[in-house]
Structures are given as C-alpha cells and as structure tokens.
Design a protein around this motif. Structure first.
Motif, short mmCIF file in Angstrom:
data_model
loop_
_atom_site.label_atom_id
_atom_site.label_comp_id
_atom_site.label_asym_id
_atom_site.label_seq_id
_atom_site.Cartn_x
_atom_site.Cartn_y
_atom_site.Cartn_z
N UNK A 198 -0.79 -13.06 -36.86
CA UNK A 198 -0.47 -12.90 -37.98
C UNK A 198 -1.04 -12.40 -39.26
N UNK A 199 -2.31 -12.64 -39.06
CA UNK A 199 -3.35 -12.06 -40.06
C UNK A 199 -3.80 -10.62 -39.99
N UNK A 200 -3.34 -9.93 -38.67
CA UNK A 200 -3.38 -8.62 -38.54
C UNK A 200 -1.96 -8.07 -38.68
N UNK A 201 -1.67 -7.81 -40.15
CA UNK A 201 -0.50 -7.56 -40.50
C UNK A 201 0.11 -6.29 -40.02
N UNK A 202 1.37 -5.99 -39.38
CA UNK A 202 1.84 -4.88 -39.00
C UNK A 202 1.33 -4.11 -37.68
N UNK A 203 0.08 -5.18 -37.22
CA UNK A 203 -0.55 -4.53 -35.81
C UNK A 203 0.10 -5.49 -34.67
N UNK A 204 0.56 -4.82 -33.76
CA UNK A 204 0.96 -5.41 -32.54
C UNK A 204 0.06 -5.34 -31.09
N UNK A 205 -1.14 -4.38 -31.66
CA UNK A 205 -2.06 -4.30 -30.47
C UNK A 205 -2.90 -5.33 -30.26
N UNK A 206 -2.91 -5.93 -29.06
CA UNK A 206 -3.58 -7.16 -28.68
C UNK A 206 -4.99 -7.04 -28.90
#
Length: 277
Positions: A198-206
């Motif tokens: 959630x902290x890396x907003x807009x990023x779905x890259x693991x």
C-alpha cells in the motif's frame, strides 16, 4: 467384530493364549475361542485369517501378529497429535523420555477417574504409569517414542471418530492440533506485505514492493551489517503495522537466520514477496 469391541477385547486375545509358549494356535482352537466369545466367522474367513497370520508357515496363527493386525496403526492425523504430546516430554529430542517427565506433562486432572473423584491426581498418575507398563516395552523408567505411539495405538482402537481422539490427546497433554504459532507467523507476514504494497501507491510490481520493505527494515539496521537484532526487528515490524511478541519474532529468526546470528532482512523481504536476486 473383534476390532469394533475395542482395545480391551483385542488384548483379551493375548491373555486367553498367554500360557502358550510359542504364542501360536491352530485353526480349530481359534474357531472354538471365537464361538466362546460370541464371535462368528465362516470357515472360509477363518482359513484366510489363519493363513495370513501364519508367520512361520506351519499352519498355526501367530497370536502377536494377529493382535497387531487387529489393532492397526494410527492414521496420519492421530499420529501427528500423539507425536506432539510426546515431544513435550522428550526434552532432549532423542526419541526417549523418562516416565516422570511424561507424568509431569500429563494433565492428570482430566483423567476420567480423577474427574469422577474415584482417584486422586497422584493415583491417576500411578495408573497411567501402570497402563504404560502393561502395553509397552518400557525399560528402566524410560519410554521411547515408538512405545508411546504403540500405547495410543491401543487406545485408538476404542475410539472411532478422529475428532474425539484428537480432543482427548489435546486435553490430556495440553497440546493443540493446529500450529497457532505458524498461523500468527503467516498473519504477521501478510500484514507487513500489505503495508509495504500500500505504501508503494499505484505500483503492483512485487520487486518495487519488496524494495520498500527492505528499505524499511534497513532503517533499523544500526550496525549496517544486513541483519537485525530481535529488538530492532520488533520495532521495524511495528513500523509496518505489525505488533508481535518475541515468540512470534523468533519464528522469523528461525526462518531467516543470518550466518553470524540475527535476522537476514534481505532474505526475509525477498522470500515474503517471492523475489529472487
């Protein structure tokens, strides 16, 4: 028919023929014994049994082989909870436990006789030891894991339902079938994963999410050696919305232990996000 009568009935076979030196009986003797005990089998079935438990090929049924065959072994679920119970007393982990350690771990207050008031806790403990001596090869006050499993294999004969058997062991030995610690480990892992994601907003890259978790953990690495102490890790986990005690923290240390001690947080972050180097 005999198996459904439980362990007492099966052990009754042994006592009936205990006077025989070679512990074998012929088909006719076995058929008569069945009739005396109200058990009915066809001649064909008796022939099959006699042949199956004829261990030396002399046409006689081996009593011990027959008893073990009727008793059967614990299924996987029952064996697992029995092994957990034994592990409480097996302090050295060598598969052997002094009887006094077993008695110390046993919740004698839950024995039926003690609960009914027909035995004191001390008498209940002595009765448990007596039963062990009667069904195992206990030597010099020490019982092996195999003997302990054998003891509960006999008891298992009288309990058809797995849930009832598991509850009995959990109550008597104060163990749990489910690994609560592992459940909490998974929950804490999930909380930290969600927090980092959630902290890396807009990023779905693991990979990016793993990097955030690793950076957060690194912030608490005061020695800058790639590891965290328990105190440092618990603070880092709290920063990621996960409050845990040292018992759960130790599970992370066990799984992600650095060679020189401490928690390898790089290994942990990569494992939680399933990211390779």
């Amino acid at each position: 028919q005999l198996g459904h009568k439980g362990s007492a009935a099966i052990l009754g076979v042994r006592s009936s023929f205990d006077h025989l030196e070679d512990h074998t009986i012929d088909k006719v003797t076995f058929e008569r014994w069945l009739a005396r005990n109200g058990l009915h089998m066809s001649t064909h079935d008796i022939d099959i049994l006699t042949s199956h438990f004829d261990v030396d090929g002399h046409g006689h049924m081996n009593i011990e082989a027959f008893i073990l065959g009727m008793r059967g072994n614990l299924n996987e679920r029952r064996l697992s909870i029995v092994e957990k119970a034994f592990a409480k007393a097996d302090k050295t982990g060598d598969g052997r436990a002094p009887v006094e350690d077993l008695v110390e771990c046993l919740n004698v207050e839950m024995m039926p006789e003690v609960r009914k008031g027909t035995m004191t806790p001390m008498e209940g403990a002595m009765e448990f030891v007596r039963r062990l001596e009667g069904t195992t090869k206990m030597s010099e006050g020490v019982i092996t894991k195999g003997d302990f499993v054998d003891y509960y294999s006999w008891l298992s004969c009288s309990i058809i339902d797995d849930d009832t058997f598991v509850t009995l062991i959990e109550t008597a030995w104060e163990v749990t079938e489910r690994d609560v610690g592992e459940d909490r480990f998974k929950l804490c892992s999930r909380v930290m994963i969600v927090h980092s994601s959630e902290k890396v907003k807009g990023v779905t890259d693991p990979v990016k999410q793993e990097q955030y978790m690793r950076t957060t953990l690194q912030h608490f690495d005061l020695e800058n050696d790639g590891t965290l102490t328990m105190e440092q890790f618990l603070k880092a986990a709290h920063r990621m919305s996960c409050t845990m005690d040292e018992e759960i923290g130790q599970l992370f240390f066990d799984k992600f232990k650095a060679e020189g001690g401490g928690l390898d947080y790089v290994m942990m972050a990569r494992a939680l996000f399933n990211v390779t180097e």
